[in-house]
Design a protein around this motif. Sequence first.
Motif, short mmCIF file in Angstrom:
data_model
loop_
_atom_site.label_atom_id
_atom_site.label_comp_id
_atom_site.label_asym_id
_atom_site.label_seq_id
_atom_site.Cartn_x
_atom_site.Cartn_y
_atom_site.Cartn_z
N LEU A 160 0.75 -1.30 0.04
CA LEU A 160 0.02 -0.05 -0.10
C LEU A 160 0.82 1.32 -0.01
O LEU A 160 0.56 2.20 -0.75
CB LEU A 160 -0.87 -0.04 1.14
N VAL A 161 2.01 1.35 0.76
CA VAL A 161 2.85 2.53 0.77
C VAL A 161 3.45 2.72 -0.65
O VAL A 161 3.83 3.78 -1.04
CB VAL A 161 3.85 2.19 2.11
N CYS A 162 4.04 1.62 -1.15
CA CYS A 162 4.47 1.52 -2.71
C CYS A 162 3.43 2.12 -3.34
O CYS A 162 3.88 2.86 -4.27
CB CYS A 162 5.18 0.36 -2.88
N LEU A 163 2.41 1.60 -3.41
CA LEU A 163 1.43 2.26 -4.41
C LEU A 163 0.99 3.80 -4.31
O LEU A 163 0.94 4.45 -5.28
CB LEU A 163 -0.10 1.51 -4.21
N THR A 164 0.73 3.90 -2.78
CA THR A 164 0.87 5.51 -2.65
C THR A 164 1.88 6.36 -3.25
O THR A 164 1.88 7.44 -3.69
CB THR A 164 0.74 5.79 -1.28
N SER A 165 3.23 5.88 -3.02
CA SER A 165 4.26 6.52 -3.59
C SER A 165 4.46 6.58 -4.98
O SER A 165 4.66 7.77 -5.62
CB SER A 165 5.76 5.72 -3.05
N ALA A 166 3.99 5.59 -5.69
CA ALA A 166 4.02 5.54 -7.09
C ALA A 166 2.79 6.34 -7.67
O ALA A 166 3.21 7.24 -8.46
CB ALA A 166 3.69 4.12 -7.71
N VAL A 167 1.87 6.61 -7.04
CA VAL A 167 0.50 7.58 -7.45
C VAL A 167 1.07 9.00 -7.32
O VAL A 167 0.99 9.71 -8.08
CB VAL A 167 -0.60 7.26 -6.67
N LEU A 168 1.66 9.35 -6.21
CA LEU A 168 2.36 10.64 -6.14
C LEU A 168 3.23 11.17 -7.04
O LEU A 168 3.19 12.27 -7.53
CB LEU A 168 2.77 10.65 -4.47
N CYS A 169 4.32 10.15 -7.22
CA CYS A 169 5.27 10.49 -8.19
C CYS A 169 4.46 10.52 -9.28
O CYS A 169 5.20 11.61 -10.55
CB CYS A 169 6.32 9.39 -8.20
N THR A 170 3.72 9.70 -10.04
CA THR A 170 3.00 9.79 -11.13
C THR A 170 2.22 11.22 -11.51
O THR A 170 2.31 11.72 -12.47
CB THR A 170 1.96 8.63 -11.48
N ARG A 171 1.75 11.68 -10.32
CA ARG A 171 0.91 12.84 -10.27
C ARG A 171 1.71 13.99 -10.52
O ARG A 171 1.50 15.10 -11.36
CB ARG A 171 0.20 12.98 -9.06
N SER A 172 3.03 14.11 -9.96
CA SER A 172 4.05 14.93 -10.00
C SER A 172 4.67 15.06 -11.67
O SER A 172 4.87 15.91 -12.29
CB SER A 172 5.20 14.92 -9.24
N LEU A 173 4.89 13.68 -12.20
CA LEU A 173 5.19 13.74 -13.45
C LEU A 173 3.80 14.38 -14.34
O LEU A 173 4.58 15.25 -15.22
CB LEU A 173 5.54 12.39 -13.94
#
Length: 577
Positions: free
Chosen positions: A284-297
């Motif tokens: 879950l933490v990794c999914l959250t991190s991936a979503v936040l970084c994708t949002r920044s991109l």
Amino acid sequence: MELFVRYMDRSNSISSVTTQDVKEESLRDDLRYYFMNPCEKYRARRHIPWKLGVQILKIVMITTQLILFGLNNQLVAFYKEENTMALKNLFLKGYKGVDEDDYSVAVYTQHDVYDSLFYVLDQYSQLGQLSVGAVAYAEDGDGKLLPVSICKEYYKKGIKESSDEVYNIDAQLERICMSHDPKTANQWRAHNSSFFDLEFYRLIDIKITFQLKGINLQTVHSRELPDCYSFYVTITFDHQCHSGKVKIFLDIDTQSSACKDWKISGTAQKNTHYLLVFDVFVILVCLTSAVLCTRSLVLAVRLLQRFSRFLSENYSRRVCEDDQREFLNGWYLLVIVSDLLAIVGSILKMEIQAKSLTSYDVCSIFLGTSTLMVWVGVIRYLGYFQKYNVLILTMKAAFPKVLRFCCCAGMIYLGYTFCGWIVLGPYHEKFEGLSRVAECLFSLLNGDDMFTTFAQLKGTNMLVWLFSRAYLFSFISLFIYMVLSLFIALITDAYETIKNYQKDGFPLTDLRKFLSETKDFPAVEERSQSDFRTKNSVLCCQSRPCQAVPILMKKRPVELNLQHARWKNMSFPTRKC
């Protein structure tokens, strides 16, 4: 009436310029906010740095997960290694605990070959009384013991004339096999004496294969469910060279599986459930991190489009490559890749803990690579501090030059690799294979084990000895004194360049000039076309290879309108820096 029309035209122009100025300032504010570090963003708009918090939490959790899995994997590796050593001591006669090169034991007489062969069969038939480990004969689905098989491979029958020792051998191969019950394997000699009458002049090899089962109880102490193992053992008597030396190999292919009908009392099963819950939380933490970084991109791409549209609409300019790379943040891509690897590794780890999978090596690769990338990603946050940012900027500046330099040096390295393998391979153990030659030369490049490499040359061939000295001396001199020194010089030059930039200021690109604009831009006076081109070319040569872009600043409405109109009607030079 004419005065009224002139007043309306002036009002409309002031209104349009004001709207354009507001859009420009809005774009500048959004860009400045995007390139801020988490602390500056919090001070500017009081936005909590969720992404930074998630990254810190992810580092702690992924590292903890890796350590827990590593300890468990270490137990598995120790179990396999110790079982291999135990089986070699159990089945190989004369084994001294250390392999000889790539084989375990070597014999040189027919008597020793027969003794070693029958020793294997005798030991295997008494396995239950001899072994102190938790190993036993493997069984099939019906509960019957799996047989042991022995195969011998020959060249087809030939004629040996003992008078002049001439061999007439057919190059085609034939294979003869037989199998028997494991507990009566030692009785084969009496019932099948003809099978063991070996014709050594055409014998290629003898292979004995059998299957054992075992259980690893070490994991119970670490609150893990035990693994059951199947050992596929192959003992090979290799006589392919017919050199008078028979090499004996023992190879084990180990496969783990879930133990059937296991029962464990205590807290082992409960702790296993706790580990599964922890792995789910990591996912879950990794999914959250991936979503936040994708949002920044995605946000970066949108800002790049806005900035590109602004330059195109107002000044008919395109965003240069250097500025485009500023928006496409490679750190976010690194974090997203590490998150995906960590998610896959966590799923495999959960399956291994549930005994549905046994792919320890594959899981280790995913978890290890993801942890490596996570810790490398920490450098991004250290880069916000000027003293720590030197390393990142130096690596970024030196990487293209270093890559091109390595391509050129690699050609020379490959030449030495092939030359050393073909010439020194028969006489030196470090040059017996291409991979070993490459490893040996890399060790020499780093100054490791030089004297041993010189001293281990076998044989008395003076020509080869002289060539080896010329080969080794030339390689060491060329790569240590020239190639390695130039490699270090490239990095040092990049470091000095970055230090000078930090002292005197970095070259201004269009994006940097746009973000660093002040509000006291001097008014543009009437001047000739050549004067303006000269001024513009000076500004351009202060930047990286980008086209100069004139930027409008806040002035009074009338002055801004005049300035904008003049810049619109002027033709800008298209020369590059």
